[in-house]
Design a protein around this motif. Sequence first.
Motif, PDB file in Angstrom:
ATOM      1  N   VAL A  74       0.605  -1.314   0.010  1.00  0.00           N
ATOM      2  CA  VAL A  74       0.010   0.078   0.131  1.00  0.00           C
ATOM      3  C   VAL A  74       0.857   1.172   0.128  1.00  0.00           C
ATOM      4  N   TRP A  75       1.868   1.142   0.696  1.00  0.00           N
ATOM      5  CA  TRP A  75       2.780   2.425   0.865  1.00  0.00           C
ATOM      6  C   TRP A  75       3.449   2.682  -0.564  1.00  0.00           C
ATOM      7  N   VAL A  76       3.575   1.673  -1.461  1.00  0.00           N
ATOM      8  CA  VAL A  76       4.096   2.004  -2.669  1.00  0.00           C
ATOM      9  C   VAL A  76       3.175   2.871  -3.438  1.00  0.00           C
ATOM     10  N   ILE A  77       1.739   2.551  -3.331  1.00  0.00           N
ATOM     11  CA  ILE A  77       0.847   3.774  -4.137  1.00  0.00           C
ATOM     12  C   ILE A  77       0.948   4.896  -3.660  1.00  0.00           C
ATOM     13  N   GLY A  78       1.303   5.280  -2.327  1.00  0.00           N
ATOM     14  CA  GLY A  78       1.493   6.684  -1.786  1.00  0.00           C
ATOM     15  C   GLY A  78       2.567   7.185  -2.522  1.00  0.00           C
ATOM     16  N   LEU A  79       3.746   6.401  -2.545  1.00  0.00           N
ATOM     17  CA  LEU A  79       4.980   6.921  -3.418  1.00  0.00           C
ATOM     18  C   LEU A  79       4.452   7.178  -4.942  1.00  0.00           C
ATOM     19  N   TYR A  80       3.827   6.144  -5.577  1.00  0.00           N
ATOM     20  CA  TYR A  80       3.547   6.410  -6.912  1.00  0.00           C
ATOM     21  C   TYR A  80       2.694   7.940  -6.920  1.00  0.00           C
ATOM     22  N   ILE A  81       1.883   8.133  -6.184  1.00  0.00           N
ATOM     23  CA  ILE A  81       1.199   9.279  -6.117  1.00  0.00           C
ATOM     24  C   ILE A  81       2.097  10.532  -5.911  1.00  0.00           C
ATOM     25  N   MET A  82       2.828  10.498  -5.066  1.00  0.00           N
ATOM     26  CA  MET A  82       3.640  11.578  -4.958  1.00  0.00           C
ATOM     27  C   MET A  82       4.865  11.830  -6.221  1.00  0.00           C
ATOM     28  N   LEU A  83       4.805  10.808  -6.757  1.00  0.00           N
ATOM     29  CA  LEU A  83       5.850  11.126  -8.027  1.00  0.00           C
ATOM     30  C   LEU A  83       5.138  11.359  -9.257  1.00  0.00           C
ATOM     31  N   MET A  84       3.871  10.688  -9.376  1.00  0.00           N
ATOM     32  CA  MET A  84       3.139  10.669 -10.784  1.00  0.00           C
ATOM     33  C   MET A  84       2.475  12.207 -10.655  1.00  0.00           C
ATOM     34  N   TYR A  85       1.583  12.595  -9.826  1.00  0.00           N
ATOM     35  CA  TYR A  85       1.143  13.718  -9.860  1.00  0.00           C
ATOM     36  C   TYR A  85       1.685  15.002 -10.190  1.00  0.00           C
ATOM     37  N   PRO A  86       2.866  15.409  -9.376  1.00  0.00           N
ATOM     38  CA  PRO A  86       3.589  16.363  -9.969  1.00  0.00           C
ATOM     39  C   PRO A  86       4.008  16.251 -11.362  1.00  0.00           C
ATOM     40  N   LEU A  87       4.441  15.124 -11.861  1.00  0.00           N
ATOM     41  CA  LEU A  87       5.076  14.873 -12.899  1.00  0.00           C
ATOM     42  C   LEU A  87       3.837  15.286 -13.983  1.00  0.00           C
ATOM     43  N   SER A  89       1.525  17.005 -13.832  1.00  0.00           N
ATOM     44  CA  SER A  89       1.193  18.464 -13.550  1.00  0.00           C
ATOM     45  C   SER A  89       2.152  19.211 -14.474  1.00  0.00           C
ATOM     46  N   ARG A  90       3.511  18.926 -14.365  1.00  0.00           N
ATOM     47  CA  ARG A  90       4.785  19.538 -15.075  1.00  0.00           C
ATOM     48  C   ARG A  90       4.461  19.349 -16.671  1.00  0.00           C
TER      49      ARG A  90
END
Length: 318
Positions: A74-87, A89-90
Motif C-alpha cells: 500500500v505504501w508504494v501506492i502513496g509513493l506512486y502518487i507523490m511521483l506521478m501527480y507532480p510529473l 502537472s509539469r
Amino acid sequence: MGIRVIKTAIAVIIAIYAAQALGLSSPLSTGLLAVLGVDVTKKRSIATSVQRIVASVFGLLLSVGLFLLLGFHVWVIGLYIMLMYPLLSRLRLKDGIVTSSVVMFHLYAARTVSFELLVNEVALLVVGLGMATLVNVIYMPREDKQLLHYRTELEEQFSRIFREISRHLRDNAYVWSGQELLDSEKLLRLAQDAAKRRMENSLSQDRADWSVYFYMRERQLEGIGRMTQLVARIYQTLPHAELLAGVFEGLSEDVKIPHYTGRSEQELSRLEEEFRGMALPATREEFEIRAALLQLVEELKVYLAAAKQEKRPVGARA
C-alpha cells in the motif's frame, strides 16, 4: 435531463458492451472512463482523451517499475502518487490524474505484471475514452440559433442606447437609467461564451467566425460607455447637440440593418463640416459643452470604424 447526461449514458453503455465483446478484463472500468471522457465541446473532448491516454500510459509504466522494484504494498501506492501527480502537472497532463490512477489500482489488484495485463489496460483506456469521444464528435448541440438570438438582442440594446443618447442631446433635462448598458454587457458575455463553444465544436475551418463579430461588439460597447460619460457632461441644449442627436437617431436604425450602410459615417462627416462653419463659443459653459460634443463625434467615428473594419460573412452590422 441535459444532452450531456444522455450522451454520457450512451457512451457508458457502448463502452461496456464493446469491452465485453472484446473479452477485456474489468470491462466496467470502461464505463468510468467514458464518464470522464464526455466533455462540453468536441475539441476539448478529443484533447482531454488524448491527454488521459498518454498520462495513463506513463502511469502504467511508472507503476510497473515501482511494483516490480518495491513490491505490491500500500505504501508504494502513496509513493506512486507523490511521483506521478507532480510529473503530470509539469507535463500539462493533469486531466489524466484519475485515469492513470485507475490503471495503477488495476495493476495493484492483480498483484502481478504480465504483457496480457498491460495490453488489457491500454485497451480499456482506448475503448472507454474512445467511445466517449466518438459520441461527443457524432453529436453536439449547435449554437447557431442561440448566437443569432444574442446578435439580435445585442443590436436591439445598442439601438435603444443610441435612442436614449439622442433624446438626452435634444433635452438635457432627460435622465436615463443606463440599464441598457448593463443588459448589453451581460448579453455580450453570454454571446462570447456561446461563440467559444461553437468554435470548440467545429473540427473544420469555419467561415462564420462569431468570435470576431462579438469582439467587434465588445470594442463598440467600450466606446459606447465612453460616449455616455461624455453625454453626461452636456448640460445645455445647443444646435450642435441637436444635429448630433439626428446622427444617433439614424444610427439606432442602422445598427439593425444586416450590412454596413455608411450612412451614419457620411452624416457625421457632413456634420463636422457644419461645426467648422459655426461661430466660436461665446461662454466657458458653451466651450465645455462643445468640447464634449467634439469628443463624442470622435468616439462615434471609432465606433463606426470598428464596424466597417470587422464585418464578416455572418453579417456584422454597423
